[in-house]
Design a protein around this motif. Structure first.
Motif, PDB file in Angstrom:
ATOM      1  N   TYR A 103       0.829  -1.210   0.000  1.00 51.17           N
ATOM      2  CA  TYR A 103       0.000   0.000   0.000  1.00 51.17           C
ATOM      3  C   TYR A 103       0.860   1.255   0.000  1.00 51.17           C
ATOM      4  CZ  TYR A 103      -3.125   3.629   1.685  1.00 51.17           C
ATOM      5  OH  TYR A 103      -3.820   4.803   1.840  1.00 51.17           O
ATOM      6  N   ALA A 157       2.827   1.215  -3.539  1.00 52.87           N
ATOM      7  CA  ALA A 157       2.042   1.176  -4.772  1.00 52.87           C
ATOM      8  C   ALA A 157       1.922   2.568  -5.357  1.00 52.87           C
ATOM      9  CB  ALA A 157       0.656   0.595  -4.499  1.00 52.87           C
ATOM     10  N   ASP A 158       2.147   2.646  -6.654  1.00 54.78           N
ATOM     11  CA  ASP A 158       2.108   3.929  -7.345  1.00 54.78           C
ATOM     12  C   ASP A 158       1.480   3.705  -8.711  1.00 54.78           C
ATOM     13  OD1 ASP A 158       2.408   6.460  -8.273  1.00 54.78           O
ATOM     14  OD2 ASP A 158       4.587   6.538  -8.095  1.00 54.78           O
ATOM     15  N   ASP A 159       0.596   4.602  -9.096  1.00 48.68           N
ATOM     16  CA  ASP A 159      -0.076   4.468 -10.380  1.00 48.68           C
ATOM     17  C   ASP A 159       0.858   4.703 -11.562  1.00 48.68           C
ATOM     18  OD1 ASP A 159      -2.458   3.880  -9.147  1.00 48.68           O
ATOM     19  OD2 ASP A 159      -3.093   5.978  -9.047  1.00 48.68           O
ATOM     20  N   SER A 218      -6.967   2.238  -9.979  1.00 42.98           N
ATOM     21  CA  SER A 218      -5.805   2.724  -9.251  1.00 42.98           C
ATOM     22  C   SER A 218      -5.197   1.612  -8.401  1.00 42.98           C
ATOM     23  CB  SER A 218      -6.201   3.905  -8.356  1.00 42.98           C
ATOM     24  OG  SER A 218      -5.122   4.296  -7.534  1.00 42.98           O
ATOM     25  N   SER A 266      -2.968   1.977  -5.940  1.00 45.57           N
ATOM     26  CA  SER A 266      -2.964   2.384  -4.533  1.00 45.57           C
ATOM     27  C   SER A 266      -4.334   2.162  -3.902  1.00 45.57           C
ATOM     28  CB  SER A 266      -2.550   3.848  -4.409  1.00 45.57           C
ATOM     29  OG  SER A 266      -3.421   4.683  -5.165  1.00 45.57           O
TER      30      SER A 266
END
Length: 285
Positions: A23, A26-28, A136, A138
């Motif tokens: 979490y 996590a990066d888009d 997304s 994230s």
């Protein structure tokens, strides 16, 4: 006597730590392959947390409580087709009816496996539904982490191991649907499929969907009046302009052009009030 499936074991701790790490990281902006790998790993960690919540159910299958006499017994006496339309407990439970029909078709020895397995299956399918409703990365990992944390607020381990309690997952799936739509996720087949199935999973999901649409039921008349008022105002402005050019009395607002414009401004103010109070109720839908 202590219950090991309620203890915060090392496996559970590592799974929580791994999901929390995903979490945070996590990066888009990740590549499509990276997003896919992140989604798969998050789903596996969520499955581990669900299994660790009640590990005894992975080896000890049983028919839980009233699903035996009310659903499986009814299916055994009336057949699998009639079991699909069994209105037990004065409401329709698609998951329990479908599980009883499958159990009777498979045979008596499979009843515990179907009851326990169907309950676990709905919990294990949740990461796939999250991936289908949310783009997304994230948000995907955040939702899984939040739900995994909420699972440990439920002290009853049988929640995961019976078709009777699949209805408890109904509002979770419903919240996922209208939550993703509220945050402007594109509507797709997963959303539509869930919206068609969830009302038949029991009263919790049905009530959640009703509450979600309650603003539309309350303020739908305002939106209709807003639409009608816009058409009326457009017509009235054109009529007032025509009356001023032709020097025709613009009834009922008087002869002067200023009175006509004042009336139009009053209509515009009323329309703004309707929009201001009606539109926020639909901004999330």
């Amino acid at each position: 006597m202590s219950t090991p499936f309620n203890a915060f074991t090392l496996v559970e701790f590592l799974a929580f730590a791994g999901l929390s790490f995903l979490y945070v990281r996590a990066d888009d902006s990740l590549s499509p392959r990276g997003k896919t790998e992140c989604t798969i790993v998050a789903g596996i960690l969520f499955a581990i947390l669900v299994a660790a919540r009640a590990p005894a159910l992975l080896t000890f299958y049983r028919v839980w409580a009233e699903i035996g006499p009310l659903y499986f017994g009814y299916a055994y006496a009336n057949g699998p087709l009639a079991a699909l339309f069994n209105p037990a407990s004065n409401y329709y439970d698609l998951a329990a009816n479908l599980s009883s029909a499958v159990a009777v078709s498979a045979g008596l020895q499979w009843w515990p496996v179907v009851d326990t397995g169907s309950g676990l299956l709905v919990a294990l399918l949740f990461p796939f539904v999250v991936a289908g409703t949310t783009q997304s990365i994230s948000w995907r990992t955040g939702i899984l982490l939040a739900v995994a944390t909420a699972l440990y607020c439920v002290t009853a381990s049988e929640t995961f191991g019976t078709a009777l309690h699949i209805k408890g997952w109904g509002p979770v799936y419903a919240a996922l649907v209208f939550g993703s739509l509220a945050f402007k996720q594109p509507l797709n087949r997963v959303h539509i499929g869930l919206l068609l199935v969830l009302p038949f999973t029991g009263t919790p999901a049905a009530f959640a969907l009703i509450i979600w649409r309650l603003p539309a039921l309350c303020y739908g008349s305002l939106i209709l009046s807003d639409l009608w008022f816009g058409l009326f105002l457009d017509w009235r402005r054109r009529s007032a302009a025509h009356c001023c050019r032709q020097r025709i009395p613009a009834w009922p607002y008087g002869r002067s052009r200023s009175s006509v414009l004042q009336a139009c401004q009053t209509c515009s103010c009323s329309r703004w009030v309707v929009r201001s109070f009606g539109r926020p109720c639909f901004s999330a839908t």
